[in-house]
Design a protein around this motif. Sequence first.
Motif, PDB file in Angstrom:
ATOM      1  N   VAL A  59       0.831  -1.207   0.000  1.00  0.00           N
ATOM      2  CA  VAL A  59       0.000   0.000   0.000  1.00  0.00           C
ATOM      3  C   VAL A  59       0.863   1.255   0.000  1.00  0.00           C
ATOM      4  CG1 VAL A  59      -1.623   1.355   1.394  1.00  0.00           C
ATOM      5  CG2 VAL A  59      -2.019  -1.083   1.023  1.00  0.00           C
ATOM      6  N   LEU A  60       1.865   1.285   0.864  1.00  0.00           N
ATOM      7  CA  LEU A  60       2.716   2.477   0.941  1.00  0.00           C
ATOM      8  C   LEU A  60       3.504   2.704  -0.349  1.00  0.00           C
ATOM      9  CD1 LEU A  60       3.970   2.236   4.602  1.00  0.00           C
ATOM     10  CD2 LEU A  60       2.339   3.867   3.649  1.00  0.00           C
ATOM     11  N   ARG A  61       4.079   1.638  -0.875  1.00  0.00           N
ATOM     12  CA  ARG A  61       4.860   1.799  -2.105  1.00  0.00           C
ATOM     13  C   ARG A  61       3.983   2.189  -3.286  1.00  0.00           C
ATOM     14  NH1 ARG A  61       8.784  -3.272  -2.734  1.00  0.00           N
ATOM     15  NH2 ARG A  61       8.944  -2.378  -4.816  1.00  0.00           N
ATOM     16  N   THR A  62       2.794   1.582  -3.373  1.00  0.00           N
ATOM     17  CA  THR A  62       1.920   1.850  -4.512  1.00  0.00           C
ATOM     18  C   THR A  62       1.312   3.247  -4.449  1.00  0.00           C
ATOM     19  OG1 THR A  62       1.394  -0.496  -4.701  1.00  0.00           O
ATOM     20  CG2 THR A  62      -0.118   1.036  -5.755  1.00  0.00           C
ATOM     21  N   TYR A  63       0.762   3.609  -3.307  1.00  0.00           N
ATOM     22  CA  TYR A  63       0.020   4.868  -3.218  1.00  0.00           C
ATOM     23  C   TYR A  63       0.851   6.054  -2.762  1.00  0.00           C
ATOM     24  CZ  TYR A  63      -3.880   1.854  -4.149  1.00  0.00           C
ATOM     25  OH  TYR A  63      -4.710   0.953  -4.736  1.00  0.00           O
ATOM     26  N   ALA A  64       1.811   5.846  -1.900  1.00  0.00           N
ATOM     27  CA  ALA A  64       2.613   6.971  -1.420  1.00  0.00           C
ATOM     28  C   ALA A  64       3.816   7.248  -2.311  1.00  0.00           C
ATOM     29  CB  ALA A  64       3.078   6.723   0.011  1.00  0.00           C
ATOM     30  N   LEU A  65       4.368   6.194  -2.912  1.00  0.00           N
ATOM     31  CA  LEU A  65       5.591   6.353  -3.697  1.00  0.00           C
ATOM     32  C   LEU A  65       5.395   6.130  -5.192  1.00  0.00           C
ATOM     33  CD1 LEU A  65       8.014   4.433  -1.304  1.00  0.00           C
ATOM     34  CD2 LEU A  65       7.609   6.898  -1.433  1.00  0.00           C
ATOM     35  N   SER A  66       4.177   5.793  -5.614  1.00  0.00           N
ATOM     36  CA  SER A  66       3.874   5.509  -7.027  1.00  0.00           C
ATOM     37  C   SER A  66       4.782   4.426  -7.608  1.00  0.00           C
ATOM     38  CB  SER A  66       3.972   6.777  -7.874  1.00  0.00           C
ATOM     39  OG  SER A  66       3.032   7.723  -7.444  1.00  0.00           O
ATOM     40  N   ASP A  67       5.093   3.425  -6.802  1.00  0.00           N
ATOM     41  CA  ASP A  67       5.932   2.295  -7.203  1.00  0.00           C
ATOM     42  C   ASP A  67       4.998   1.101  -7.408  1.00  0.00           C
ATOM     43  OD1 ASP A  67       7.593   0.055  -7.299  1.00  0.00           O
ATOM     44  OD2 ASP A  67       8.722   0.594  -5.515  1.00  0.00           O
ATOM     45  N   PRO A  68       5.007   0.437  -8.569  1.00  0.00           N
ATOM     46  CA  PRO A  68       4.074  -0.665  -8.795  1.00  0.00           C
ATOM     47  C   PRO A  68       4.298  -1.874  -7.889  1.00  0.00           C
ATOM     48  CG  PRO A  68       5.622  -0.503 -10.616  1.00  0.00           C
ATOM     49  CD  PRO A  68       5.847   0.696  -9.725  1.00  0.00           C
ATOM     50  N   ALA A  69       5.478  -2.044  -7.326  1.00  0.00           N
ATOM     51  CA  ALA A  69       5.788  -3.130  -6.386  1.00  0.00           C
ATOM     52  C   ALA A  69       5.305  -4.484  -6.902  1.00  0.00           C
ATOM     53  CB  ALA A  69       5.203  -2.831  -5.016  1.00  0.00           C
ATOM     54  N   ALA A  70       5.582  -4.766  -8.162  1.00  0.00           N
ATOM     55  CA  ALA A  70       5.082  -5.982  -8.820  1.00  0.00           C
ATOM     56  C   ALA A  70       5.473  -7.261  -8.083  1.00  0.00           C
ATOM     57  CB  ALA A  70       5.577  -6.026 -10.258  1.00  0.00           C
ATOM     58  N   GLU A  71       6.655  -7.298  -7.473  1.00  0.00           N
ATOM     59  CA  GLU A  71       7.107  -8.516  -6.795  1.00  0.00           C
ATOM     60  C   GLU A  71       6.275  -8.842  -5.560  1.00  0.00           C
ATOM     61  OE1 GLU A  71       9.343  -5.286  -4.629  1.00  0.00           O
ATOM     62  OE2 GLU A  71       8.624  -5.608  -6.661  1.00  0.00           O
ATOM     63  N   LEU A  72       5.554  -7.865  -5.035  1.00  0.00           N
ATOM     64  CA  LEU A  72       4.718  -8.101  -3.859  1.00  0.00           C
ATOM     65  C   LEU A  72       3.318  -8.596  -4.220  1.00  0.00           C
ATOM     66  CD1 LEU A  72       5.598  -4.958  -1.710  1.00  0.00           C
ATOM     67  CD2 LEU A  72       6.561  -7.251  -1.557  1.00  0.00           C
ATOM     68  N   ARG A  73       2.995  -8.633  -5.487  1.00  0.00           N
ATOM     69  CA  ARG A  73       1.638  -8.978  -5.926  1.00  0.00           C
ATOM     70  C   ARG A  73       1.468 -10.466  -6.203  1.00  0.00           C
ATOM     71  NH1 ARG A  73      -1.245  -4.318  -7.133  1.00  0.00           N
ATOM     72  NH2 ARG A  73       0.061  -2.465  -7.035  1.00  0.00           N
ATOM     73  N   THR A  74       2.408 -11.294  -5.818  1.00  0.00           N
ATOM     74  CA  THR A  74       2.317 -12.727  -6.069  1.00  0.00           C
ATOM     75  C   THR A  74       2.108 -13.491  -4.767  1.00  0.00           C
ATOM     76  OG1 THR A  74       4.718 -12.934  -5.938  1.00  0.00           O
ATOM     77  CG2 THR A  74       3.781 -12.578  -8.124  1.00  0.00           C
ATOM     78  N   LEU A  75       1.356 -12.920  -3.853  1.00  0.00           N
ATOM     79  CA  LEU A  75       1.119 -13.521  -2.545  1.00  0.00           C
ATOM     80  C   LEU A  75      -0.073 -14.468  -2.599  1.00  0.00           C
ATOM     81  CD1 LEU A  75       1.565 -10.293  -0.453  1.00  0.00           C
ATOM     82  CD2 LEU A  75       3.182 -12.155  -0.704  1.00  0.00           C
ATOM     83  N   PRO A  76      -0.143 -15.434  -1.693  1.00  0.00           N
ATOM     84  CA  PRO A  76      -1.306 -16.328  -1.645  1.00  0.00           C
ATOM     85  C   PRO A  76      -2.587 -15.556  -1.319  1.00  0.00           C
ATOM     86  CG  PRO A  76       0.158 -16.730   0.210  1.00  0.00           C
ATOM     87  CD  PRO A  76       0.832 -15.719  -0.668  1.00  0.00           C
ATOM     88  N   THR A  77      -3.705 -16.065  -1.792  1.00  0.00           N
ATOM     89  CA  THR A  77      -4.989 -15.406  -1.536  1.00  0.00           C
ATOM     90  C   THR A  77      -5.809 -16.116  -0.479  1.00  0.00           C
ATOM     91  OG1 THR A  77      -5.989 -16.632  -3.350  1.00  0.00           O
ATOM     92  CG2 THR A  77      -5.106 -14.445  -3.857  1.00  0.00           C
ATOM     93  N   GLU A  78      -5.316 -17.230   0.039  1.00  0.00           N
ATOM     94  CA  GLU A  78      -6.018 -17.980   1.093  1.00  0.00           C
ATOM     95  C   GLU A  78      -5.127 -18.048   2.324  1.00  0.00           C
ATOM     96  OE1 GLU A  78      -9.108 -19.209   1.015  1.00  0.00           O
ATOM     97  OE2 GLU A  78      -9.361 -18.337  -0.971  1.00  0.00           O
ATOM     98  N   PRO A  79      -5.710 -17.984   3.524  1.00  0.00           N
ATOM     99  CA  PRO A  79      -4.895 -18.121   4.743  1.00  0.00           C
ATOM    100  C   PRO A  79      -4.254 -19.500   4.825  1.00  0.00           C
ATOM    101  CG  PRO A  79      -7.190 -17.598   5.279  1.00  0.00           C
ATOM    102  CD  PRO A  79      -7.102 -17.794   3.804  1.00  0.00           C
ATOM    103  N   PRO A  80      -3.096 -19.601   5.478  1.00  0.00           N
ATOM    104  CA  PRO A  80      -2.448 -20.910   5.619  1.00  0.00           C
ATOM    105  C   PRO A  80      -3.293 -21.849   6.472  1.00  0.00           C
ATOM    106  CG  PRO A  80      -1.304 -19.246   6.927  1.00  0.00           C
ATOM    107  CD  PRO A  80      -2.386 -18.529   6.151  1.00  0.00           C
TER     108      PRO A  80
END
Length: 59
Positions: free
Chosen positions: A37-58
């Motif tokens: 959130v901070l990188r995307t909205y505050a710094l305008s950084d797409p942070a693509a490497e952070l977008r490959t996270l699981p979508t279900e809890p462990p």
Amino acid sequence: MEASEGGWRIVRAEAERDPDRYPNFGAEFDAVMLELVLRTYALSDPAAELRTLPTEPPG
């Protein structure tokens, strides 16, 4: 936040823990989401490497 070499550093954050509203992915997931959130909205950084996270809890 606290001052660090070259700028500021987040030293503490709080995350919503209401199990009726949000699944519990854990503290590491919360930290990554905050960074995203901070990188995307505050710094305008797409942070693509952070977008490959699981979508279900462990478990």
